[in-house]
Scaffold this motif. Structure first.
Motif, mmCIF file in Angstrom:
data_model
loop_
_atom_site.group_PDB
_atom_site.id
_atom_site.type_symbol
_atom_site.label_atom_id
_atom_site.label_comp_id
_atom_site.label_asym_id
_atom_site.label_seq_id
_atom_site.Cartn_x
_atom_site.Cartn_y
_atom_site.Cartn_z
ATOM 1 N N ILE A 93 92.847 45.113 2.438
ATOM 2 C CA ILE A 93 92.263 45.462 1.140
ATOM 3 C C ILE A 93 90.809 45.004 1.050
ATOM 4 N N LYS A 94 90.543 43.787 1.546
ATOM 5 C CA LYS A 94 89.190 43.237 1.488
ATOM 6 C C LYS A 94 88.220 44.032 2.352
ATOM 7 N N GLU A 95 88.630 44.411 3.552
ATOM 8 C CA GLU A 95 87.742 45.066 4.507
ATOM 9 C C GLU A 95 87.678 46.580 4.334
ATOM 10 N N GLU A 96 88.772 47.195 3.847
ATOM 11 C CA GLU A 96 88.850 48.655 3.872
ATOM 12 C C GLU A 96 89.088 49.297 2.509
ATOM 13 N N GLY A 97 89.275 48.482 1.475
ATOM 14 C CA GLY A 97 89.435 49.041 0.140
ATOM 15 C C GLY A 97 90.841 48.889 -0.413
ATOM 16 N N LEU A 98 90.969 49.033 -1.723
ATOM 17 C CA LEU A 98 92.234 48.795 -2.422
ATOM 18 C C LEU A 98 93.330 49.779 -2.007
ATOM 19 N N LEU A 99 92.947 51.019 -1.691
ATOM 20 C CA LEU A 99 93.943 52.039 -1.341
ATOM 21 C C LEU A 99 94.261 52.081 0.152
ATOM 22 N N ALA A 100 93.593 51.228 0.943
ATOM 23 C CA ALA A 100 93.793 51.241 2.397
ATOM 24 C C ALA A 100 95.251 51.022 2.812
ATOM 25 N N PRO A 101 96.030 50.165 2.122
ATOM 26 C CA PRO A 101 97.444 50.015 2.514
ATOM 27 C C PRO A 101 98.257 51.296 2.402
ATOM 28 N N TYR A 102 97.725 52.282 1.647
ATOM 29 C CA TYR A 102 98.423 53.558 1.512
ATOM 30 C C TYR A 102 97.775 54.657 2.366
ATOM 31 N N ARG A 103 96.873 54.269 3.293
ATOM 32 C CA ARG A 103 96.267 55.264 4.186
ATOM 33 C C ARG A 103 97.356 55.910 5.041
ATOM 34 N N GLY A 104 97.313 57.223 5.135
ATOM 35 C CA GLY A 104 98.296 57.950 5.945
ATOM 36 C C GLY A 104 99.617 58.179 5.232
ATOM 37 N N TRP A 105 99.652 57.972 3.901
ATOM 38 C CA TRP A 105 100.914 58.123 3.164
ATOM 39 C C TRP A 105 101.482 59.535 3.288
ATOM 40 N N PHE A 106 100.646 60.553 3.102
ATOM 41 C CA PHE A 106 101.172 61.923 3.095
ATOM 42 C C PHE A 106 101.792 62.326 4.437
ATOM 43 N N PRO A 107 101.096 62.124 5.584
ATOM 44 C CA PRO A 107 101.747 62.509 6.846
ATOM 45 C C PRO A 107 103.014 61.706 7.141
ATOM 46 N N VAL A 161 104.062 61.004 16.008
ATOM 47 C CA VAL A 161 102.854 60.702 16.790
ATOM 48 C C VAL A 161 101.614 60.953 15.940
ATOM 49 N N VAL A 162 101.565 62.105 15.274
ATOM 50 C CA VAL A 162 100.414 62.454 14.442
ATOM 51 C C VAL A 162 100.267 61.494 13.269
ATOM 52 N N ASN A 163 101.380 61.156 12.610
ATOM 53 C CA ASN A 163 101.227 60.291 11.433
ATOM 54 C C ASN A 163 100.859 58.866 11.818
ATOM 55 N N THR A 164 101.265 58.408 13.012
ATOM 56 C CA THR A 164 100.833 57.081 13.476
ATOM 57 C C THR A 164 99.328 57.065 13.692
ATOM 58 N N ARG A 165 98.799 58.123 14.308
ATOM 59 C CA ARG A 165 97.347 58.220 14.542
ATOM 60 C C ARG A 165 96.590 58.245 13.207
ATOM 61 N N LEU A 166 97.055 59.075 12.268
ATOM 62 C CA LEU A 166 96.361 59.213 10.989
ATOM 63 C C LEU A 166 96.436 57.933 10.169
ATOM 64 N N LYS A 167 97.557 57.234 10.269
ATOM 65 C CA LYS A 167 97.717 56.004 9.498
ATOM 66 C C LYS A 167 96.773 54.908 9.970
ATOM 67 N N LEU A 168 96.439 54.925 11.265
ATOM 68 C CA LEU A 168 95.568 53.892 11.830
ATOM 69 C C LEU A 168 94.106 54.330 11.899
ATOM 70 N N GLN A 169 93.826 55.590 11.571
ATOM 71 C CA GLN A 169 92.444 56.062 11.631
ATOM 72 C C GLN A 169 91.587 55.364 10.575
ATOM 73 N N GLY A 170 90.437 54.871 10.998
ATOM 74 C CA GLY A 170 89.545 54.181 10.083
ATOM 75 C C GLY A 170 89.839 52.709 9.928
ATOM 76 N N ALA A 171 90.901 52.223 10.596
ATOM 77 C CA ALA A 171 91.242 50.806 10.518
ATOM 78 C C ALA A 171 90.202 49.973 11.266
ATOM 79 N N LYS A 172 89.954 48.758 10.785
ATOM 80 C CA LYS A 172 89.028 47.838 11.451
ATOM 81 C C LYS A 172 89.839 46.970 12.412
ATOM 82 N N PHE A 173 89.862 47.393 13.692
ATOM 83 C CA PHE A 173 90.653 46.695 14.699
ATOM 84 C C PHE A 173 89.925 45.473 15.254
ATOM 85 N N ARG A 174 90.702 44.465 15.633
ATOM 86 C CA ARG A 174 90.152 43.303 16.336
ATOM 87 C C ARG A 174 90.126 43.552 17.847
ATOM 88 N N ASN A 175 90.918 44.509 18.306
ATOM 89 C CA ASN A 175 91.059 44.802 19.731
ATOM 90 C C ASN A 175 90.045 45.867 20.148
#
Length: 344
Positions: A93-107, A161-175
């Protein structure tokens, strides 16, 4: 399973699986085998179970979706230092916004709806074919759950496979070994994956997914077993009964199969560079190799990274899903019974 199923009238004096106008063994015997099979597969009862299961799963997943977001980050982003669900969610939420936990909800919801419809329809159609008016058993429930799960995996893996990709798109990864994606939506994701990685990439993680068929099979074995025991001592299941036995059954199944779920998530994401040539990890990489690599890096605990979030999400989701499923199927069959009586 990312899929799921159940049966019993929460708050009603019967179980939908037993209460629907079941046909007697004698009637089955009087019909040709092909006609009986078609009737079971295309029955109204199977459709009701399938729709109720899909609605129940969508409702439950929407309520607890942020927990699934935290679980997926912990599984895929190996270098994230935060270990607990709430700290990961706060970071997101801090790094990506309040709605980020719901990213990829529709797929995710689209995939879950299709997946659970397929699973419930297959499970109840097969049970109608095999049980044929007799009482089911724990062993039969396990076999039926396994077969329904295999059908579900083969048909719906591309969606996951598609919804996993979309859900993680735009995430700030440490890896830093994770390759970012730029999909415009579900259709564009399908197009890019097929173009850049080949059509078989849509079935990334199929092997661990097939092994994970045991998850819903174990879940349903426990759920149906608990339900039968409770119904021996009472006429109906309460809402609390359905919620609790759904939660316990899912907790057992999730804990047993969690290491394979971690491998499944990594393969579905498919954006890691894990070899000297910096090529992305393909779907045919050995599952045992991934398990060994994770143990080598993080110890046995690494196989269970994100389990807390997964248990919270999946147990609560399964419990609520079973509750909605039971209420909806029981109400539908009650209404159907009333309509039937009115006609006569």
């Amino acid at each position: 399973m990312e899929r799921e199923d159940g049966a019993a009238g929460a708050g009603f004096p019967f179980s939908p699986a037993d209460s629907c106008p079941a046909r007697s063994p004698a009637k089955f015997a009087a019909e040709p085998a092909g006609a009986a099979a078609m009737a079971a597969v295309s029955s109204y009862e199977s459709l009701v179970h399938a729709v109720a299961g899909a609605v129940g799963s969508v409702t439950a997943m929407t309520v607890f979706f942020p927990l699934d977001t935290a679980r997926l980050r912990l599984q895929v982003d190996e270098k994230r230092k935060s270990k607990t669900t709430h700290t990961v969610l706060l970071e997101i939420i801090k790094e990506e916004g309040l709605l980020a936990p719901y990213r990829g909800w529709f797929p995710v919801i689209s995939s879950l709806c299709c997946s659970n419809f397929v699973y419930f329809y297959t499970f109840n159609s097969l049970r109608a074919l095999w049980v044929k008016g007799q009482h089911s058993t724990t062993g039969k429930d396990l076999v039926l759950g396994f077969v329904a799960g295999v059908v579900n995996v083969l048909l719906t893996t591309p969606l996951w496979v598609v919804n996993t990709r979309l859900k993680l798109q735009g995430a700030k990864f440490r890896n830093e070994d994770i390759v970012p994606t730029n999909y415009k939506g579900i259709v564009d994701a399908f197009h890019q994956i097929i173009r850049d990685e080949g059509v078989l990439a849509l079935w990334n993680g199929t092997f661990p997914s097939l092994l994970l068929v045991f998850n819903p099979a174990i879940q349903f074995m426990f759920y149906e077993g608990f339900k039968r025991k409770l119904l021996k001592t009472r006429l109906q299941l309460t809402s609390l009964d359905a919620f609790v036995i759904g939660a316990v059954a899912k907790a057992v199944a999730t804990t047993i199969t969690y290491p394979m779920q971690t491998v499944q998530s990594i393969l579905r994401f498919g954006r890691h560079r894990l070899n000297p040539e910096n090529r992305t990890l393909g779907s045919l990489k050995n599952v045992l190799y991934l398990l060994r690599q994770r143990v080598r890096r993080f110890g046995l605990v690494g196989l269970y990274k994100g389990l807390e979030a997964k248990l919270l999400q999946t147990v609560l989701t399964a419990a609520l899903m079973f509750l909605v499923y039971e209420k909806l199927t029981a109400a539908t069959f009650t209404v159907m019974g009333l309509k039937h009586s009115q006609k006569h």
